[in-house]
Design a protein around this motif. Structure first.
Motif, short mmCIF file in Angstrom:
data_model
loop_
_atom_site.label_atom_id
_atom_site.label_comp_id
_atom_site.label_asym_id
_atom_site.label_seq_id
_atom_site.Cartn_x
_atom_site.Cartn_y
_atom_site.Cartn_z
N TYR A 70 11.43 5.55 -8.02
CA TYR A 70 11.37 6.74 -6.90
C TYR A 70 10.50 6.16 -6.11
O TYR A 70 10.67 6.41 -4.73
CB TYR A 70 11.15 7.86 -7.66
CG TYR A 70 11.40 9.30 -6.60
CD1 TYR A 70 12.33 9.92 -6.46
CD2 TYR A 70 10.19 9.75 -5.72
CE1 TYR A 70 12.57 11.12 -5.53
CE2 TYR A 70 10.32 10.77 -4.85
CZ TYR A 70 11.51 11.49 -4.81
OH TYR A 70 11.70 12.42 -4.05
N ALA A 71 9.27 5.95 -6.45
CA ALA A 71 8.15 5.43 -5.71
C ALA A 71 8.52 4.36 -4.55
O ALA A 71 8.34 4.23 -3.36
CB ALA A 71 6.97 5.07 -6.44
N ALA A 123 10.54 16.89 -2.12
CA ALA A 123 11.52 16.94 -3.25
C ALA A 123 10.93 15.99 -4.52
O ALA A 123 11.79 15.96 -5.55
CB ALA A 123 12.59 16.45 -2.88
N ALA A 124 9.82 15.53 -4.60
CA ALA A 124 9.37 14.63 -5.42
C ALA A 124 9.06 15.10 -7.00
O ALA A 124 8.29 16.47 -6.72
CB ALA A 124 8.09 14.00 -5.33
N PRO A 125 9.73 14.88 -8.00
CA PRO A 125 9.56 15.52 -9.38
C PRO A 125 8.18 15.04 -9.86
O PRO A 125 7.15 14.45 -9.20
CB PRO A 125 10.47 14.70 -10.06
CG PRO A 125 10.62 13.29 -9.54
CD PRO A 125 10.58 13.61 -7.89
N ASP A 126 7.78 15.84 -10.82
CA ASP A 126 6.56 15.38 -11.62
C ASP A 126 6.54 14.17 -12.22
O ASP A 126 7.20 13.76 -13.16
CB ASP A 126 6.15 16.42 -12.65
CG ASP A 126 4.83 16.46 -13.17
OD1 ASP A 126 4.19 15.37 -13.04
OD2 ASP A 126 4.46 17.32 -14.29
N GLY A 127 5.94 13.22 -11.47
CA GLY A 127 5.67 11.67 -12.09
C GLY A 127 5.54 11.66 -13.79
O GLY A 127 5.67 10.63 -14.14
N LYS A 173 0.74 -1.17 -0.14
CA LYS A 173 0.00 0.10 -0.04
C LYS A 173 0.87 1.33 -0.07
O LYS A 173 0.60 2.22 -0.75
CB LYS A 173 -0.94 0.07 1.20
CG LYS A 173 -2.02 -1.20 1.38
CD LYS A 173 -2.87 -1.08 0.09
CE LYS A 173 -3.79 -2.51 0.15
NZ LYS A 173 -4.69 -2.44 -1.16
N ARG A 174 1.88 1.23 0.73
CA ARG A 174 2.79 2.28 0.53
C ARG A 174 3.40 2.46 -0.74
O ARG A 174 3.71 3.76 -0.98
CB ARG A 174 4.00 2.18 1.62
CG ARG A 174 3.53 2.17 3.13
CD ARG A 174 4.52 1.78 4.21
NE ARG A 174 4.00 2.03 5.30
CZ ARG A 174 4.19 0.98 6.74
NH1 ARG A 174 4.91 0.11 6.18
NH2 ARG A 174 3.80 1.20 7.87
N ASN A 175 3.67 1.54 -1.26
CA ASN A 175 4.39 1.52 -2.56
C ASN A 175 3.34 2.35 -3.56
O ASN A 175 3.58 3.12 -4.54
CB ASN A 175 4.76 0.44 -3.11
CG ASN A 175 5.96 0.30 -4.53
OD1 ASN A 175 6.88 0.93 -4.26
ND2 ASN A 175 5.22 0.32 -5.60
N ASP A 176 2.09 1.80 -3.48
CA ASP A 176 1.07 2.50 -4.34
C ASP A 176 0.68 3.75 -3.93
O ASP A 176 0.51 4.72 -4.90
CB ASP A 176 -0.35 1.75 -4.04
CG ASP A 176 -0.19 0.10 -4.71
OD1 ASP A 176 0.69 -0.18 -5.48
OD2 ASP A 176 -1.00 -0.56 -4.12
N TRP A 177 0.80 4.30 -2.76
CA TRP A 177 0.69 5.49 -2.21
C TRP A 177 1.86 6.36 -2.99
O TRP A 177 1.34 7.43 -3.49
CB TRP A 177 0.98 5.65 -0.72
CG TRP A 177 0.77 6.87 0.02
CD1 TRP A 177 0.48 8.10 -0.64
CD2 TRP A 177 1.41 7.43 1.17
NE1 TRP A 177 0.41 9.13 0.21
CE2 TRP A 177 1.12 8.65 1.51
CE3 TRP A 177 1.74 6.34 2.15
CZ2 TRP A 177 1.45 9.36 2.63
CZ3 TRP A 177 2.00 7.53 3.42
CH2 TRP A 177 1.97 8.67 3.58
N MET A 178 3.02 6.19 -2.81
CA MET A 178 4.09 7.01 -3.53
C MET A 178 3.91 7.11 -5.01
O MET A 178 4.28 8.12 -5.49
CB MET A 178 5.39 6.23 -3.17
CG MET A 178 5.74 6.67 -1.58
SD MET A 178 5.81 8.27 -1.07
CE MET A 178 4.31 8.50 -0.15
N GLN A 179 3.67 6.00 -5.71
CA GLN A 179 3.32 6.01 -6.94
C GLN A 179 2.24 7.36 -7.47
O GLN A 179 2.37 7.89 -8.20
CB GLN A 179 2.96 4.58 -7.50
CG GLN A 179 4.21 3.79 -7.58
CD GLN A 179 3.88 2.36 -8.30
OE1 GLN A 179 2.60 2.15 -8.46
NE2 GLN A 179 4.71 1.70 -8.81
N ALA A 227 8.42 4.50 -0.64
CA ALA A 227 8.04 3.79 0.26
C ALA A 227 8.88 3.01 1.15
O ALA A 227 8.49 2.76 2.36
CB ALA A 227 7.10 2.80 -0.71
N LYS A 228 10.15 2.68 0.70
CA LYS A 228 10.92 1.93 1.49
C LYS A 228 11.20 2.81 2.84
O LYS A 228 11.26 2.14 3.95
CB LYS A 228 12.25 1.52 1.16
CG LYS A 228 13.14 0.63 1.59
CD LYS A 228 14.25 -0.13 0.95
CE LYS A 228 15.02 -1.11 1.63
NZ LYS A 228 16.20 -1.60 0.93
#
Length: 225
Positions: A160-161, A145-149, A41-47, A165-166
């Motif tokens: 990056y996601a 600092a996240a770029p525009d995906g 879920k955290r990986n999906d959240w970051m994506q 998430a890690k």
């Protein structure tokens, strides 16, 4: 002072605590559990975060998680202060416990030893909570600092996601270690009554945690989402 059964109970306690921690960490790699499902879920959240123009909701979620950890860290400090105060009044505690549990004998040294165990547990929990808090702060930086995906290649976006998430995952693990310490501290309270009861309570706490992490209803709901 403590007798041989007390020392056996302490080794039993640490054996269950460390053993369960290693067991849960190993099983989480191959079996569905709370840690495994939350990692997805955290990986999906970051994506999804990378594709949003406004990331205030993500920052708000991180802030909420930080507040939860801060509450436990602050509470742990208060408990430590109480334990240190109790150690200075071990003689009075000995009299009180003798009146409550007349079939057991309590020396001042034995009381201090039991309070010392609780102090160690809560010091450990405090370090875990504060480390979790710092890691959530690191994740807030990664979100800022996240770029525009949408301008990234699919592989870069996923990389990056996954890394962000890690970081959240590690913060969650540290928080979980702190909570686990608090759970086991409840079983350590039984040591003030009887070392055998202490050993039984440690097993019961371990079984409760195992049921919640590997067989709870919330795990089933996470798997179905």
């Amino acid at each position: 002072m403590a007798n041989i059964i007390d020392f056996i109970a302490v080794f039993w306690f640490f054996g269950l605590w460390v053993g369960y921690t290693l067991f849960a960490k190993h099983r989480a790699k191959s079996v569905s559990c709370l840690s495994f499902e939350l990692r997805r879920k955290r990986n999906d959240w970051m994506q999804n975060m990378l594709l949003r123009d406004n990331k205030m909701a993500d920052v708000g979620l991180i802030s909420t998680l930080e507040r939860n950890v801060t509450f436990f860290a602050s509470s742990t400090l208060l408990i430590l202060a109480g334990l240190l105060t109790a150690m200075a009044s071990a003689d009075k505690l000995s009299v009180m416990l003798t009146n409550l549990v007349p079939w057991a004998s309590y020396s001042e040294g034995a009381i201090q030893l039991k309070l010392l165990l609780l102090t160690f547990i809560f010091v450990f929990a405090f370090f875990q909570f504060t480390w979790s808090l710092r890691q959530y702060g690191f994740c807030g930086v990664l979100i800022g600092a996240a770029p525009d995906g949408r301008a990234m290649a699919a592989e870069e976006q996923q990389l990056y996601a996954n890394r962000a998430a890690k970081v959240i995952d590690q913060a969650g693990h540290s928080f979980n270690y702190g909570l686990r310490a608090i759970y086991f501290s409840l079983s350590a309270l039984a040591w003030f009554i009887d070392p055998i009861l202490f050993m039984v309570a440690s097993v019961l706490v371990m079984l409760v945690m195992k049921q919640r992490e590997f067989h709870s209803k919330v795990l089933k709901a996470l798997k179905e989402c």
